[in-house]
Write a protein that holds these residues in place. Structure first.
Motif, PDB file in Angstrom:
ATOM      1  N   LEU A  11       0.836  -1.197   0.000  1.00 21.83           N
ATOM      2  CA  LEU A  11       0.000   0.000   0.000  1.00 21.83           C
ATOM      3  C   LEU A  11       0.870   1.246   0.000  1.00 21.83           C
ATOM      4  O   LEU A  11       1.949   1.255   0.590  1.00 21.83           O
ATOM      5  N   PRO A  12       0.358   2.314  -0.584  1.00 21.00           N
ATOM      6  CA  PRO A  12       1.116   3.563  -0.516  1.00 21.00           C
ATOM      7  C   PRO A  12       1.245   4.019   0.932  1.00 21.00           C
ATOM      8  O   PRO A  12       0.329   3.858   1.746  1.00 21.00           O
ATOM      9  N   ALA A  13       2.373   4.596   1.283  1.00 19.15           N
ATOM     10  CA  ALA A  13       2.634   5.034   2.646  1.00 19.15           C
ATOM     11  C   ALA A  13       1.596   6.040   3.134  1.00 19.15           C
ATOM     12  O   ALA A  13       1.255   6.091   4.319  1.00 19.15           O
ATOM     13  N   ALA A  14       1.036   6.831   2.239  1.00 18.92           N
ATOM     14  CA  ALA A  14       0.065   7.859   2.629  1.00 18.92           C
ATOM     15  C   ALA A  14      -1.210   7.258   3.194  1.00 18.92           C
ATOM     16  O   ALA A  14      -1.930   7.896   3.951  1.00 18.92           O
ATOM     17  N   GLN A  15      -1.511   5.974   2.824  1.00 19.13           N
ATOM     18  CA  GLN A  15      -2.742   5.352   3.310  1.00 19.13           C
ATOM     19  C   GLN A  15      -2.586   4.698   4.681  1.00 19.13           C
ATOM     20  O   GLN A  15      -3.568   4.389   5.342  1.00 19.13           O
ATOM     21  N   LEU A  16      -1.351   4.450   5.102  1.00 17.31           N
ATOM     22  CA  LEU A  16      -1.142   3.710   6.332  1.00 17.31           C
ATOM     23  C   LEU A  16      -1.703   4.395   7.567  1.00 17.31           C
ATOM     24  O   LEU A  16      -2.296   3.728   8.434  1.00 17.31           O
ATOM     25  N   PRO A  17      -1.538   5.722   7.750  1.00 17.47           N
ATOM     26  CA  PRO A  17      -2.106   6.347   8.959  1.00 17.47           C
ATOM     27  C   PRO A  17      -3.607   6.127   9.075  1.00 17.47           C
ATOM     28  O   PRO A  17      -4.126   5.828  10.157  1.00 17.47           O
ATOM     29  N   ASP A  18      -4.315   6.261   7.958  1.00 14.56           N
ATOM     30  CA  ASP A  18      -5.766   6.090   8.018  1.00 14.56           C
ATOM     31  C   ASP A  18      -6.144   4.648   8.339  1.00 14.56           C
ATOM     32  O   ASP A  18      -7.104   4.387   9.065  1.00 14.56           O
ATOM     33  N   GLU A  23      -8.076   0.668  12.374  1.00 16.60           N
ATOM     34  CA  GLU A  23      -7.852  -0.478  13.255  1.00 16.60           C
ATOM     35  C   GLU A  23      -7.995  -0.065  14.715  1.00 16.60           C
ATOM     36  O   GLU A  23      -8.580  -0.782  15.538  1.00 16.60           O
ATOM     37  N   GLY A  24      -7.448   1.122  15.051  1.00 12.51           N
ATOM     38  CA  GLY A  24      -7.594   1.623  16.413  1.00 12.51           C
ATOM     39  C   GLY A  24      -9.046   1.807  16.796  1.00 12.51           C
ATOM     40  O   GLY A  24      -9.467   1.487  17.922  1.00 12.51           O
ATOM     41  N   LEU A  25      -9.849   2.291  15.847  1.00 13.42           N
ATOM     42  CA  LEU A  25     -11.277   2.490  16.130  1.00 13.42           C
ATOM     43  C   LEU A  25     -11.980   1.163  16.404  1.00 13.42           C
ATOM     44  O   LEU A  25     -12.865   1.090  17.257  1.00 13.42           O
ATOM     45  N   ARG A  26     -11.583   0.096  15.676  1.00 15.16           N
ATOM     46  CA  ARG A  26     -12.197  -1.204  15.938  1.00 15.16           C
ATOM     47  C   ARG A  26     -11.914  -1.659  17.370  1.00 15.16           C
ATOM     48  O   ARG A  26     -12.795  -2.144  18.080  1.00 15.16           O
ATOM     49  N   HIS A  27     -10.659  -1.509  17.793  1.00 11.63           N
ATOM     50  CA  HIS A  27     -10.315  -1.860  19.173  1.00 11.63           C
ATOM     51  C   HIS A  27     -11.035  -0.942  20.168  1.00 11.63           C
ATOM     52  O   HIS A  27     -11.494  -1.392  21.232  1.00 11.63           O
ATOM     53  N   HIS A  28     -11.135   0.336  19.797  1.00 10.16           N
ATOM     54  CA  HIS A  28     -11.783   1.340  20.663  1.00 10.16           C
ATOM     55  C   HIS A  28     -13.245   0.950  20.899  1.00 10.16           C
ATOM     56  O   HIS A  28     -13.725   0.927  22.038  1.00 10.16           O
ATOM     57  N   HIS A  29     -13.929   0.625  19.795  1.00  8.67           N
ATOM     58  CA  HIS A  29     -15.345   0.262  19.914  1.00  8.67           C
ATOM     59  C   HIS A  29     -15.533  -1.044  20.675  1.00  8.67           C
ATOM     60  O   HIS A  29     -16.565  -1.261  21.323  1.00  8.67           O
ATOM     61  N   ALA A  30     -14.510  -1.913  20.593  1.00  5.15           N
ATOM     62  CA  ALA A  30     -14.580  -3.186  21.319  1.00  5.15           C
ATOM     63  C   ALA A  30     -14.231  -3.029  22.791  1.00  5.15           C
ATOM     64  O   ALA A  30     -14.331  -3.992  23.566  1.00  5.15           O
ATOM     65  N   GLY A  31     -13.804  -1.824  23.207  1.00  7.24           N
ATOM     66  CA  GLY A  31     -13.491  -1.567  24.604  1.00  7.24           C
ATOM     67  C   GLY A  31     -12.051  -1.841  24.985  1.00  7.24           C
ATOM     68  O   GLY A  31     -11.694  -1.755  26.163  1.00  7.24           O
ATOM     69  N   PRO A  48       2.889  13.478  13.494  1.00  4.71           N
ATOM     70  CA  PRO A  48       2.583  14.043  14.819  1.00  4.71           C
ATOM     71  C   PRO A  48       1.393  15.006  14.839  1.00  4.71           C
ATOM     72  O   PRO A  48       0.874  15.284  15.918  1.00  4.71           O
ATOM     73  N   ASP A  49       0.959  15.463  13.667  1.00  2.00           N
ATOM     74  CA  ASP A  49      -0.182  16.390  13.644  1.00  2.00           C
ATOM     75  C   ASP A  49      -1.417  15.754  13.017  1.00  2.00           C
ATOM     76  O   ASP A  49      -2.299  16.458  12.522  1.00  2.00           O
ATOM     77  N   HIS A  50      -1.482  14.428  13.044  1.00  9.09           N
ATOM     78  CA  HIS A  50      -2.640  13.762  12.460  1.00  9.09           C
ATOM     79  C   HIS A  50      -3.865  14.063  13.334  1.00  9.09           C
ATOM     80  O   HIS A  50      -3.962  13.595  14.488  1.00  9.09           O
ATOM     81  N   PRO A  51      -4.850  14.817  12.831  1.00  6.27           N
ATOM     82  CA  PRO A  51      -5.929  15.307  13.710  1.00  6.27           C
ATOM     83  C   PRO A  51      -6.800  14.195  14.273  1.00  6.27           C
ATOM     84  O   PRO A  51      -7.177  14.248  15.450  1.00  6.27           O
ATOM     85  N   ASP A  52      -7.122  13.153  13.473  1.00  9.14           N
ATOM     86  CA  ASP A  52      -7.988  12.099  14.001  1.00  9.14           C
ATOM     87  C   ASP A  52      -7.295  11.321  15.112  1.00  9.14           C
ATOM     88  O   ASP A  52      -7.917  10.978  16.136  1.00  9.14           O
TER      89      ASP A  52
END
Length: 636
Positions: A11-18, A23-31, A48-52
């Motif tokens: 995958l292009p490096a630009a897509q990795l943060p999203d 993935e973090g949101l899936r864990h977040h929603h799972a508690g 370091p300035d990724h707003p989400d």
């Protein structure tokens, strides 16, 4: 955890943060906050300035209770992407949790400036405004949230809370019911509806709401607490006690349940149990003003007035606007004879829950003691019959300020007061009122006239019965007795402290042994068992059921040589008529009888017979009986 890098999946490096954020949101929603945090921090490692990622780390700290760190993360997210409404809305949640309500309101408004149809921001703005007591705009914002999203149960529930505070019970009930239609059996809305129904007097409805919660959540302490409150109001003291004890078993530091348990013990006459409960409450919550106030009222009952005053003072230090504590302090001062301070403090009674200040009842201004020449004033009763009889003595003083004096009083007193000095017209509560220029509650008059112990208007009699009625009742009294004595052993059960001032009828039966004396029952609605126990000696005559109003009572009293009564309106009536009257007082009597002494400055010639120990009527009645024998032997 799966590693994410550009060489592993193509995958292009630009897509990795999203992808990491997702993935973090899936864990977040799972508690799983730890795994979610790891994902978000990986994003920030390279961006370091990724707003989400910044925003979501803020939400994790918000959930963990670290609001300061949460605020810092979300503020960085806003700096990175200033136009995102959700960031402002969630920063508002963080600030609200920190108690920074003004800042929270500003954040919600900013979110709505960016996204005007943001229903959740409207809802949260309404809640924050409610906490700031801006109820009108809070209602508007919550109504706006409902227009934007009609099936939003939280907004309906919160609108109900605001309408409750605004005193709009019908609208509040509808709002809670709509929230429950959208989310059936929702415990929060059921609790709120139950609390409202209790306030409205629908105790079965309130109890049903609580039991509905407990059927699904049997360990819900708030539902047990509210159920206890409703059962206590219903008079079901045993079940209410069980509820509060269940709450404390579930949550040992639930201080409000412990406080209410103390109130329940006090209602039942268990003063020591009440004292322990209030002290336990204060051990849990030393800054809980209600417990200080309640402990003060209990100490008053226990005859410890100085300690009681200290409790009221502490309650007011914690909450200077606490009306109940102000009123209790006023009554403590009045009981100590500190009248001038007491009258001023007693004005707080209009701010107590359920009170209707004169300004809400009448559009005419409150009289402050100025001249009444050419004017008409309304004096209106505000409390019990005894209060009206005690303070109607001020009518002639008001009359001396010029003008016409109208009196609005309880229906049983209307006929009696119509013929009294200083009164031009008497009206019953509920009657249509003629025009008048100003008004004043009867119990405000002592303060307006600056009454102290030396200036009480105590010229007797200031109530005179109708001569024809006196003669009519005199003809009904049996002959052959040397003395005629009236007896009153109990008052209305609706009075908060009736259990302390009233006594069983059989306790007075021993007085009837004094020969050549006729005794007359003046309790308006005596029970059959009371009359049976008093009528055995044949010299007791029950006139109570025949009393149509206080004109009849006054006419009977006029024919008596002596009235022996507990602290009821009859005591004030006999005192106002200048008749010999002995008042039997509990250990901690009402403020008007002061703390000590056998004489009353309000009624010269009245005799006060006080309990020397809490609940001990036997010693009181022994002294009364001795005095009756002395009268009988012409030694008194």
């Amino acid at each position: 955890m799966t590693s994410h890098d550009s060489s592993g999946d193509g995958l292009p490096a630009a897509q990795l943060p999203d992808l990491l954020v997702q993935e973090g949101l899936r864990h977040h929603h799972a508690g799983d906050l730890a795994l979610a945090e790891s994902c978000y921090r990986q994003v920030l490692h390279g961006h370091p300035d990724h707003p989400d990622a910044l925003h979501l780390l803020g939400l994790i700290d918000h959930q963990r209770g670290d609001q300061v760190q949460a605020m810092q993360w979300i503020a960085r997210a806003i700096a990175a992407w200033p136009g995102h409404p959700i960031y402002y809305a969630n920063l508002g949640l963080v600030l609200a949790r920190m108690g920074e309500l003004e800042g929270a309101v500003a954040c919600y408004r900013q979110a709505l400036a960016v996204k005007p149809d943001y229903a959740e921001a409207c809802n949260n703005l309404g809640l924050a405004l409610m906490e700031l007591n801006d109820l009108s705009e809070a209602r508007s914002q919550l109504q706006r949230a409902i227009i934007l999203q009609p099936d939003y149960p939280e907004a309906h529930n919160n609108l109900g809370l605001v309408l409750c505070r605004m005193g709009e019970g019908i609208g509040a009930k509808q709002a809670f019911q709509e929230a429950l239609r959208l989310r059936p059996e929702w415990p929060e809305a059921l609790l709120n509806l139950g609390s409202l129904l209790r306030q409205q007097g629908d105790l079965p409805g309130a109890i049903q709401c609580c039991r509905q919660i407990l059927a699904k959540r049997p360990d819900d302490p708030d539902a047990w607490f509210n159920l206890g409150n409703a059962l206590r109001d219903q008079g079901n003291q045993a079940e209410a006690t069980d509820c509060y004890e269940r709450v404390l078993a579930l949550v040992p530091d639930y201080f409000r349940a412990c406080n209410n348990l103390g109130c329940l013990f006090q209602d039942q006459g268990d003063l020591e149990g009440a004292r322990r409960a209030f002290l336990r409450t204060l051990a849990m919550a030393p800054d809980y003003p209600e417990a200080h106030n309640n402990l003060g009222t209990l100490l008053q009952l226990l005859g410890r007035p100085e300690e009681a005053l200290a409790c009221f003072q502490r309650a007011l230090e914690l909450d200077p606007e606490y009306a109940d504590a102000h009123v209790n302090r006023a009554m403590a001062w009045l009981a100590a004879g500190q009248f001038l301070a007491g009258w001023q403090e007693y004005a707080w009674r209009w701010y107590q829950a359920g009170a209707r200040p004169p300004g809400d009842q009448f559009s005419q201004p409150l009289w402050q003691g100025e001249s009444l020449l050419g004017k008409r004033i309304l004096l209106h009763a505000e409390q019990g019959l005894g209060d009206t009889l005690q303070f109607i003595r001020y009518a002639p003083l008001v009359k001396k300020r010029g003008g016409e004096v109208l009196v609005q009083c309880q229906p049983p007193l209307t006929r009696l007061l119509s013929a009294q000095e200083g009164i031009d017209l008497v009206l019953s509560q509920g009657d249509s009122l003629p025009e008048f220029d100003c008004q004043v509650p009867l119990l405000s008059l002592p303060g307006i006239f600056g009454t102290d112990m030396e200036t009480i208007p105590a010229q007797l009699p200031y109530i005179v019965p109708e001569a024809a009625l006196v003669e009519s009742w005199q003809k009904r009294m049996p002959s052959g007795y040397s003395r005629q004595i009236g007896l009153v052993w109990r008052g209305s059960k609706s009075y908060r402290h009736d259990r302390y001032r009233s006594l069983p009828a059989q306790a007075m039966a021993g007085l009837l042994a004094v020969p050549e004396v006729a005794f007359y029952g003046l309790v308006k609605e005596p029970r059959i068992d009371e009359i049976d126990c008093l009528a055995r000696l044949g010299n007791f005559f029950d006139f109570g059921p025949e009393l149509k109003n206080f004109s009849d009572t006054a006419a009977i009293v006029a024919n008596l040589d002596l009235i022996i009564t507990v602290d009821t309106a009859v005591a004030h009536l006999a005192g106002a008529m200048g008749k010999p009257v002995w008042v039997l007082l509990p250990f901690s009597p009402d403020w008007r009888w002061l703390r000590e002494g056998e004489a009353s400055p309000w009624y010269p010639g009245m005799r006060l017979v006080r309990q020397s120990r809490q609940g001990d009527w036997s010693a009181v009645l022994d002294r009364v009986l001795q005095s009756l024998w002395s009268i009988n032997n012409n030694k008194y």
